[in-house]
Write a protein that holds these residues in place. Structure first.
Motif, PDB file in Angstrom:
ATOM      1  N   GLY A 107      39.633  47.821  38.484  1.00 59.66           N
ATOM      2  CA  GLY A 107      40.817  47.835  39.331  1.00 59.66           C
ATOM      3  C   GLY A 107      40.676  48.924  40.358  1.00 59.66           C
ATOM      4  O   GLY A 107      39.965  48.770  41.351  1.00 59.66           O
ATOM      5  N   GLU A 126      47.806  43.666  44.386  1.00 57.61           N
ATOM      6  CA  GLU A 126      47.200  42.360  44.125  1.00 57.61           C
ATOM      7  C   GLU A 126      45.671  42.461  44.134  1.00 57.61           C
ATOM      8  O   GLU A 126      44.979  41.787  43.358  1.00 57.61           O
ATOM      9  CB  GLU A 126      47.674  41.332  45.163  1.00 57.61           C
ATOM     10  CG  GLU A 126      49.163  41.005  45.059  1.00 57.61           C
ATOM     11  CD  GLU A 126      50.036  41.924  45.905  1.00 57.61           C
ATOM     12  OE1 GLU A 126      49.615  43.072  46.183  1.00 57.61           O
ATOM     13  OE2 GLU A 126      51.138  41.512  46.298  1.00 57.61           O
ATOM     14  N   GLU A 129      44.526  43.702  40.931  1.00 56.32           N
ATOM     15  CA  GLU A 129      44.545  42.597  39.948  1.00 56.32           C
ATOM     16  C   GLU A 129      43.301  41.733  40.072  1.00 56.32           C
ATOM     17  O   GLU A 129      42.703  41.330  39.067  1.00 56.32           O
ATOM     18  CB  GLU A 129      45.786  41.720  40.162  1.00 56.32           C
ATOM     19  CG  GLU A 129      47.055  42.269  39.550  1.00 56.32           C
ATOM     20  CD  GLU A 129      48.144  41.212  39.519  1.00 56.32           C
ATOM     21  OE1 GLU A 129      48.006  40.210  38.799  1.00 56.32           O
ATOM     22  OE2 GLU A 129      49.147  41.396  40.247  1.00 56.32           O
ATOM     23  N   TYR A 130      42.903  41.432  41.321  1.00 56.58           N
ATOM     24  CA  TYR A 130      41.695  40.613  41.523  1.00 56.58           C
ATOM     25  C   TYR A 130      40.487  41.312  40.905  1.00 56.58           C
ATOM     26  O   TYR A 130      39.661  40.690  40.239  1.00 56.58           O
ATOM     27  CB  TYR A 130      41.420  40.387  43.009  1.00 56.58           C
ATOM     28  CG  TYR A 130      42.434  39.552  43.739  1.00 56.58           C
ATOM     29  CD1 TYR A 130      43.175  38.579  43.082  1.00 56.58           C
ATOM     30  CD2 TYR A 130      42.649  39.723  45.099  1.00 56.58           C
ATOM     31  CE1 TYR A 130      44.102  37.818  43.765  1.00 56.58           C
ATOM     32  CE2 TYR A 130      43.570  38.960  45.794  1.00 56.58           C
ATOM     33  CZ  TYR A 130      44.302  38.007  45.121  1.00 56.58           C
ATOM     34  OH  TYR A 130      45.219  37.262  45.791  1.00 56.58           O
ATOM     35  N   LYS A 132      40.247  43.507  38.555  1.00 55.43           N
ATOM     36  CA  LYS A 132      40.254  43.461  37.090  1.00 55.43           C
ATOM     37  C   LYS A 132      39.967  42.046  36.586  1.00 55.43           C
ATOM     38  O   LYS A 132      39.229  41.848  35.632  1.00 55.43           O
ATOM     39  CB  LYS A 132      41.610  43.928  36.559  1.00 55.43           C
ATOM     40  CG  LYS A 132      41.860  45.406  36.720  1.00 55.43           C
ATOM     41  CD  LYS A 132      43.231  45.738  36.161  1.00 55.43           C
ATOM     42  CE  LYS A 132      43.520  47.203  36.225  1.00 55.43           C
ATOM     43  NZ  LYS A 132      44.897  47.514  35.823  1.00 55.43           N
ATOM     44  N   HIS A 133      40.600  41.068  37.236  1.00 50.37           N
ATOM     45  CA  HIS A 133      40.500  39.688  36.760  1.00 50.37           C
ATOM     46  C   HIS A 133      39.068  39.164  36.840  1.00 50.37           C
ATOM     47  O   HIS A 133      38.572  38.538  35.901  1.00 50.37           O
ATOM     48  CB  HIS A 133      41.434  38.806  37.582  1.00 50.37           C
ATOM     49  CG  HIS A 133      41.409  37.364  37.195  1.00 50.37           C
ATOM     50  ND1 HIS A 133      41.964  36.908  36.027  1.00 50.37           N
ATOM     51  CD2 HIS A 133      40.861  36.277  37.805  1.00 50.37           C
ATOM     52  CE1 HIS A 133      41.777  35.601  35.933  1.00 50.37           C
ATOM     53  NE2 HIS A 133      41.112  35.190  36.995  1.00 50.37           N
ATOM     54  N   GLU A 138      37.109  42.566  32.210  1.00 47.10           N
ATOM     55  CA  GLU A 138      38.069  41.601  31.657  1.00 47.10           C
ATOM     56  C   GLU A 138      37.466  40.203  31.544  1.00 47.10           C
ATOM     57  O   GLU A 138      37.812  39.459  30.658  1.00 47.10           O
ATOM     58  CB  GLU A 138      39.338  41.538  32.517  1.00 47.10           C
ATOM     59  CG  GLU A 138      40.218  42.759  32.322  1.00 47.10           C
ATOM     60  CD  GLU A 138      41.631  42.578  32.866  1.00 47.10           C
ATOM     61  OE1 GLU A 138      41.950  41.482  33.375  1.00 47.10           O
ATOM     62  OE2 GLU A 138      42.394  43.545  32.791  1.00 47.10           O
ATOM     63  N   ALA A 256      49.633  37.659  43.117  1.00 49.69           N
ATOM     64  CA  ALA A 256      48.203  37.748  43.411  1.00 49.69           C
ATOM     65  C   ALA A 256      47.519  36.386  43.248  1.00 49.69           C
ATOM     66  O   ALA A 256      46.584  36.071  43.979  1.00 49.69           O
ATOM     67  CB  ALA A 256      47.545  38.772  42.495  1.00 49.69           C
TER      68      ALA A 256
END
Lengths: 312, 590
Positions: A107, A126, A129-130, A132-133, A138, A256
């Motif tokens: 992140g 946002e 979030e991207y 991390k995602h 993750e 996001a």
């Protein structure tokens, strides 16, 4: 006996307080409640009567490409990736668009943090979030371990994951543009009112591929065209007049991963409308901003179409 | 805030009065201060404040029928690795209550557990940074003849921000009944077979705040349990069913969930046997469906693996309970052999062997139709296990006291962990397999002075890894998984009853060949030096500590590097980042 009945009664009362849902979808709505206080010439009725756009048939036949550049102002190798992204955009100005996401797999990593030298916060919630995602922390097995990294419309064919290193961005972009497999079309209209800094975005999403069975999400990103600020270079020096391009500043609705068009509601050749209202923060110059509006597949993460739209 | 301090003052004043008049007041204080340095070699960062402080003080008042308690907490800011949900100074817990032989009523912060906790458990673990108490009311009724009924109602503590308790979004209601059958009749009380049965029901309410889905606003979990004891044998089991609960944890699926545990035990002098089994599917149960990590968990799923104490085993690759689903088994045997003095020594030899495994539940996804509107993603059953291994731990230890002064413990651990499921190692790939050997020696110099030493080694498997250089070129390399191999040495010196001294060094041996190093230590300006500035092979983590204990006061000072790792208690884990600096801690009980 009375105690037993009392206990059974208590349990029975609580059992009744469980909800069971057989059909998980509410009656379908494809609009968002808009903030009409941003419209300076009246309220909702006036806006609907005077400003609401009517879309004509979407004649576009090209699939556009979005390059996501996961970067950081203290990442010394990141300018190399930015050069690749900008070159692709410059070579295909109507079909390739860039979103420079200042985020790392964790992140907000050390490359993105501000300090006394790197004072500009180029991150947004946002974008974090991207990072991390899609990052390896993750997403199990993701090759996105550090900056720079990125995606080409989040296509997975190259690595098995929707991310890839910048040395393959050019070849993937060429392959996808040549294939030109347009599954979803998007068109958009905006109304911007400088007195309130209010932006209204109206979009029309058209599903062209009848074989799409996953949920789709529409995302509206706010992008800052350019910003001059410090950037760590490959030799570990600091370039104080570095021009940051296409900085991702957030999503208009704060989502996001976008608003959902669930698979159960997708009809062949169906058209769906998503509307947004947004107050442009004071820190931004409206002439230095644009929107990237795209549709992603919830299962594969692939971006089926992206369009660029100016605010004014 | 005024109300908070008024309440604190009144409780303390009343407490002071009460202490003089008989009723008991007790509690404890703990303060931990850290001063941290930047250390790029181990990726340790210095916070902007440089100094960090965690403090709390518990005060409990009891006079038999009336009870009250509170805890002041202070995080200025929280120590490194502590959850971000702890911030500021204020009253973090408080309750008042009344109890007699028939009823026990508590208002305020409630810590409670139903059965094994599969449906409901609120508890606090300071070391872990975990506190999910229920803020509301609890009533316990004991009608007699072994029957106990508990009811709870309230909102959970989700965070402690700016010195204020922040509640979770959902309302939690629970009811539990437990009956010790032997207490029903006087003549049954001395029976060799002792049986207790119980049943629980817990429900949460959270408003449906989604536009795209119809969410169940009331979600219930219920089930029963039985515990039996017969002579040297114990057997207990519990089964809990949970209704539809789409959430962040389960990606908004509408499956129901279940949790089941079975524990068997046998013990006699010199021999202990334990067997346990657990089946969990879709059992993350929170009072806020959008929360994650350890926030507002209503239930507790016990870990089914041994809690290790040696640092290379305990904090590098621990197993965290998987509330989304796992089938787990564990067996352990402890045996102390004394009969043959020639073989087992004058004081005997103790053998301990333990095995634990966890597998993914078998999920039949053929029932899933994306165009269906029921939201059911798969079908599974209780103890329906796939062959996808999550975790396996095979370990044994042998302990022997050689003479009055010297004792030895030799231990071996073989751990296989699916890092894709339990993301413990940030740089780990796929299955992590480690072999850990530990030699522990204790030596009593005299009545006051004693020494204890540990030598630990950890060897890890290799993986094929695509390594990307700064130009974007990729090469396939066989590299050690995660951060490579480690050794640890520890010496403790105790001067009874007041002082202890210890020095420890944890060495990351293979830093140049590991995935971790290849991908992350690339800054040529970072010199691999230890805290003394020496460039020894490997990455050294020297840590020194001194402690002073006087009655119920304990002061500890530690300085050095601490590597990144996971701190786990009962299957609940928190990440502890690498640090370099000074740690001072003070604890006091009263």
């Amino acid at each position: 006996m009375k105690k037993g009945i009392f206990i059974i009664g208590l349990f029975a009362m609580m059992f009744t307080s469980c909800d069971k849902v057989d059909n998980i979808y509410p009656p379908y709505t494809n609009t968002t409640d808009l903030d009409y206080s941003l419209y300076p010439n009246g309220g909702e009725q006036e806006y609907l009567a005077n400003e609401w756009p009517t879309f004509t048939a979407n004649t576009n036949t090209d699939r556009n490409i979005m390059i996501e550049d996961y970067t950081g102002h203290k990442c010394n190798n990141c300018p190399n990736a930015a050069v690749v992204a900008e070159a692709l955009k410059d070579a295909n100005p109507t079909r390739v668009f860039v979103s420079s996401v200042h985020a790392s797999p964790e992140g907000l990593g050390s490359f993105q943090q501000v300090d006394a030298t790197y004072t500009d916060d180029l991150t947004c919630a946002e974008g974090i979030e991207y990072g991390k995602h899609f990052g390896a922390l993750e997403w199990t097995g993701s090759p996105f371990w550090g900056n720079p990294y990125g995606s080409v419309t989040r296509n997975s064919e190259n690595t098995g994951y929707p991310v890839q290193a910048h040395n393959t961005w050019t070849s993937t972009t060429t392959t996808l543009m040549t294939a030109n497999d347009l599954k979803v079309n998007i068109q958009a209209a905006t109304n911007y009112f400088s007195s309130t800094r209010g932006l209204f975005l109206h979009t029309e999403l058209e599903v062209l591929d009848a074989n799409l069975t996953s949920d789709l999400y529409i995302v509206a990103q706010l992008i800052e065209d350019t910003l001059v600020g410090p950037q760590k270079m490959q030799d570990n020096s600091t370039n104080y007049t570095y021009v940051h391009h296409d900085i991702f500043r957030g999503c208009l609705d704060g989502r996001a991963f976008g608003q959902k068009l669930d698979a159960a509601h997708i009809d062949d050749a169906g058209k769906y409308h998503y509307n947004y209202s947004y107050k442009l923060p004071d820190q931004y110059d409206v002439t230095n901003m644009h929107l990237l509006i795209y549709v992603r597949d919830a299962s594969t993460e692939e971006i089926y179409q992206v369009i660029k739209h100016n605010l004014e | 805030m005024k109300t908070t301090y008024a309440l604190l003052a009144s409780v303390l004043t009343f407490g002071a009065w009460a202490q003089q008049n008989g009723p008991a007041i007790n509690g404890n204080i703990e303060t931990t201060f850290q001063y941290l340095n930047e250390d790029p070699v181990i990726e340790a960062t210095q916070p902007p404040q440089k100094g960090l402080l965690n403090s709390y003080m518990n005060v409990f008042y009891n006079d038999g029928k009336f009870k009250a308690g509170l805890r002041m907490e202070s995080y200025l800011p929280r120590i490194q690795g502590y959850p971000s949900t702890f911030d500021g100074t204020g009253l973090g817990m408080r309750y008042i209550g009344y109890q007699n032989d028939f009823v026990d009523v508590t208002l305020g912060s409630i810590y409670e557990q139903f059965g094994n906790g599969l449906a409901f458990r609120t508890y606090e673990n300071r070391a872990l940074g975990y506190d999910n108490f229920l803020d509301g009311a609890r009533v316990i009724i004991k009608p007699g003849r072994g029957l106990k009924i508990k009811g709870v109602y309230g909102y959970q503590r989700q965070a402690f921000l700016e010195g204020q308790i922040v509640h979770g979004k959902g309302l939690v209601r629970g009811l539990d009944a437990e009956w010790n059958i032997n207490s029903f009749k006087e003549s049954w009380k001395n029976k060799k077979l002792n049986v207790t049965i119980g049943a629980s029901f817990v429900s949460k309410y959270q408003k449906d705040d989604r536009e795209d889905l119809i969410l169940p606003e009331n979600v219930g979990a219920y089930g029963g349990r039985i515990a039996m004891r017969y002579k040297k044998f114990t057997l207990n089991g519990e089964y809990i069913f949970k209704g539809q609960d789409p959430s962040f944890d389960n990606s908004d699926i509408y499956n129901t969930g279940h949790a089941a545990v079975i524990n068997f035990g046998y013990s006699q002098k010199g021999l202990g046997i334990m067997l346990a089994a657990k089946s969990v599917d879709n059992m993350s149960f929170r009072s806020d469906r959008d929360e994650k990590l350890q926030n507002v968990l209503i239930n507790y799923l016990p870990a089914m693996n041994k809690v290790h104490s040696y640092n290379l085993v305990a904090s590098l690759y621990p197993w965290a309970t998987q509330p989304v689903g796992e089938i787990a088994y564990q067996g352990e045997i402890v045996y102390t052999a004394k009969k043959n003095k020639k073989v087992f020594g004058k004081y005997g030899t103790t053998f301990n062997a333990n095995v634990s495994t966890a597998y993914r539940p078998n999920r039949d996804v053929s029932v899933y139709n994306p165009l269906d509107s029921n939201g059911i993603a798969y079908k599974t059953g209780v103890f329906d296990m796939s062959d996808s291994l999550y975790w396996r731990d095979v370990n044994f230890s042998i302990y022997r006291k050689l003479n009055k002064a010297l004792n030895l413990r030799v231990s071996y651990f073989n751990i296989t962990m699916n890092n894709n499921v339990n993301k413990v190692a940030a740089y780990g790939k796929g299955y992590i397999n480690v072999n850990v050997a530990v030699l522990e020696v204790g030596y009593k110099i005299n009545k006051k002075h004693s020494l204890r030493g540990e030598f630990q080694t950890l060897f890890i498997n290799k993986v094929e890894e695509h390594v990307v250089d700064s130009y974007g070129d990729t090469t396939l390399q066989s590299v050690l998984n995660d951060r490579g191999n480690w050794i640890t040495g520890l010496i403790e010196y105790n001067v009874s009853p007041h002082w202890f001294f210890s020095v420890m060094d944890q060495i990351n041996l293979e830093n140049k060949a590991s995935v971790y190093s290849v991908n992350h230590i690339v800054d040529p300006s970072v010199k691999n030096v230890d805290i003394f500035g020496a460039n020894l092979p490997g990455v050294h983590h020297f840590y020194f500590s001194v402690g002073y204990i006087r009655e119920s006061t304990r002061i500890t000072i530690g300085y050095g590097r601490q590597r990144a790792g996971l701190f786990c208690v009962g299957g609940i884990c928190r990440t502890v980042p690498a640090s370099n600096g000074l740690t001072l801690s003070f604890t006091q009980s009263f």
